[in-house]
Design an enzyme around this catalytic site. Structure first.
Site, PDB file in Angstrom:
ATOM      1  N   ASN A   1       0.870  -1.174   0.000  1.00 33.73           N
ATOM      2  CA  ASN A   1       0.000   0.000   0.000  1.00 33.73           C
ATOM      3  C   ASN A   1       0.914   1.234   0.000  1.00 33.73           C
ATOM      4  OD1 ASN A   1      -1.774   2.054   0.527  1.00 33.73           O
ATOM      5  ND2 ASN A   1      -2.698   1.112   2.327  1.00 33.73           N
TER       6      ASN A   1
ATOM      7  N   ARG B   1      -2.627  -2.138  -3.436  1.00 33.08           N
ATOM      8  CA  ARG B   1      -3.820  -1.322  -3.219  1.00 33.08           C
ATOM      9  C   ARG B   1      -3.746  -0.159  -4.204  1.00 33.08           C
ATOM     10  NH1 ARG B   1      -4.946   3.281   1.071  1.00 33.08           N
ATOM     11  NH2 ARG B   1      -7.168   3.495   0.690  1.00 33.08           N
TER      12      ARG B   1
ATOM     13  N   HIS C   1     -12.772   3.231   0.275  1.00 35.65           N
ATOM     14  CA  HIS C   1     -12.801   2.200   1.333  1.00 35.65           C
ATOM     15  C   HIS C   1     -13.538   0.939   0.857  1.00 35.65           C
ATOM     16  CE1 HIS C   1     -12.671   5.664   4.520  1.00 35.65           C
ATOM     17  NE2 HIS C   1     -11.449   5.194   4.312  1.00 35.65           N
TER      18      HIS C   1
ATOM     19  N   ARG D   1     -10.994  16.238   7.450  1.00 35.28           N
ATOM     20  CA  ARG D   1     -11.784  16.604   6.260  1.00 35.28           C
ATOM     21  C   ARG D   1     -13.188  17.045   6.669  1.00 35.28           C
ATOM     22  NH1 ARG D   1     -10.723  11.023   3.508  1.00 35.28           N
ATOM     23  NH2 ARG D   1      -8.496  10.972   3.904  1.00 35.28           N
TER      24      ARG D   1
ATOM     25  N   GLU E   1      -8.076  -4.958   5.337  1.00 31.44           N
ATOM     26  CA  GLU E   1      -7.956  -4.688   3.903  1.00 31.44           C
ATOM     27  C   GLU E   1      -6.821  -5.494   3.280  1.00 31.44           C
ATOM     28  OE1 GLU E   1      -8.197  -0.523   5.203  1.00 31.44           O
ATOM     29  OE2 GLU E   1      -9.067  -0.097   3.244  1.00 31.44           O
TER      30      GLU E   1
END
Ligand code: AMP
Length: 396
Positions: free
Chosen positions: A7, A91, A180, A241, A384
């Site tokens: 990743n 990823r 996601h 965010r 993940e």
């Protein structure tokens, strides 16, 4: 079969080496400060202490080389040579409309990912650099790309279209993509297994609540809506965010504060959300401590965060005409019982009924509903990397 899962971020690289015979994580780690002074690897072989290896990593190719050295070193390695890596799973953040599932990486695939870079300028270039580094170092090892957006490609037009002039969709593919996806897929499928039900019969809302946070409506195993949009900025209030807001705020701030679009973008991405409201931290652990000390602003921040999550769950209950389970995952969802409890307190009208004692758990799979609750409330830790490894093994 050993799969290396990578990743890649702009200055970091997370990795796991997984033996797919028994799904054992042989080692995992993180390269930090790639391209910056002071680069290093934190490497953790299974069952052993984390070691820190200082090393010069001017680029991701060097970082991948360091990872392979760490994995195969005599002292703290878990394989003898690079030949014991049978495939690499990458990823990839944005697959646009091109990729509705994971795919073996070929030159054509790389070209298509490059084309999606406009849609994820902060993420896709780093993912591509990681792919290129592996191609150079291990040219004969097959690679698979697993896209954050792929799981959401089942969303119907009515959920992914923005109410903007249609020509922007036609010209630029401007639409909701969602992120996601690897986590939402893993968690929803695992939740169905955990509840002993066939996922085809379930309406599930997954709340992935980490520093980045999103909610996903999973109907019969398929994503039909999700809170993140063209970029990961839309939806919930997140660590830094802003999530949903009136788009007119951009013009307002430009006029009042004399800010450029770039500057406003930075504020919305890096200085808003939990950090922006609390004026304290983007990390909920700091907020929890402050709430205990009676900090009202920290409490308000938590209220804003939880209210928005609940609002999305309510919206998705309408989208699916009911829900069977609400599932919590990621850093906060797995570890913060107060957040879970507050979110669920809005959802009793749907049939959510929390057993507060059972909700006192961290990082484990648990159904924390009261017996007889119509809608199950569940914690499922996300994984993940395992999902990427499984997809990679399946494809090669
Ligand atoms: P993530 O992005 O999934 O790593 O999640 C980050 C968020 O989860 C932060 O706000 C942390 O405060 C929270 N978090 C992560 N681990 C824990 C933990 N062990 N206990 C409480 N909160 C945690």
């Amino acid at each position: 079969m050993n799969i290396l899962v990578l990743n890649c971020g702009s200055s970091s690289l997370k990795y796991q080496l997984i033996n797919m015979e028994n799904e054992e994580v042989l080692a995992k780690g993180l390269c930090e400060r790639i391209g910056i002074d002071g680069s290093r690897i934190k490497h953790t072989p299974n069952g052993k202490e984390t070691i820190i290896i200082e090393g010069d990593m001017p680029d991701h190719k060097n970082a991948v080389q360091y990872v392979i050295e760490a994995l195969s070193s005599e002292e703290h390695g878990v394989i003898k040579t690079m030949d014991e890596i049978n495939a690499v799973g990458h990823r990839v953040v944005h697959g646009g409309e091109e990729f509705a599932c994971s795919t073996i990486i070929t030159d054509e695939v790389i070209e298509a990912v490059v084309k999606c870079t406009d849609l994820a300028p902060l993420h896709n270039p780093a993912n591509l650099i990681g792919i290129d580094a592996c191609k150079q170092i291990m040219p004969n090892v097959p690679m698979v790309g697993v896209f954050d957006t792929a799981f959401h490609q089942t969303m119907p037009e009515k959920t992914y279209l923005y109410a903007l002039p249609y020509d922007y969709y036609r010209k630029y593919k401007l639409r909701r993509y969602g992120f996601h996806g690897t986590s939402h897929k893993y968690v929803s499928h695992r939740a169905a297994e955990f509840l002993g039900k066939d996922i085809k019969d379930l309406k599930i809302v997954v709340c992935h609540l980490g520093n980045g946070a999103s909610v996903c409506a999973v109907d019969g195993g398929k994503s039909i809506d999700t809170s993140m949009g063209l970029t990961p900025l839309e939806g919930l209030a997140m660590g830094t965010r802003c999530g949903d807001m009136d788009p007119a705020i951009i013009q307002f701030l430009a006029d009042k504060e004399g800010l450029s679009i770039d500057e406003i973008n930075t504020i919305l991405n890096k200085k808003s959300g939990v950090l922006g409201i609390s004026e304290l931290s983007s990390d909920f652990r700091d907020l929890e401590d402050a709430i205990e000390e009676g900090n009202k602003k920290a409490e308000l921040t938590m209220n804003v965060f939880c209210y928005r999550v609940a609002k999305y769950v309510g919206a998705y209950a309408a989208a699916m005409n009911g829900i069977d389970a609400v599932v919590f995952t990621a850093g906060l969802g797995e570890n913060n019982g107060d957040v879970r409890s507050e979110v669920c307190s809005y959802l009793t009208f749907l049939g959510v009924d929390v057993d507060e004692e059972a909700n006192k758990c961290r990082g484990i799979e648990r159904d924390f509903s009261k017996e007889g609750a119509r809608v199950r409330s569940v914690v499922i830790p996300t994984d993940e990397e395992m999902m990427i490894a499984r997809e990679t093994a399946r494809l090669i």
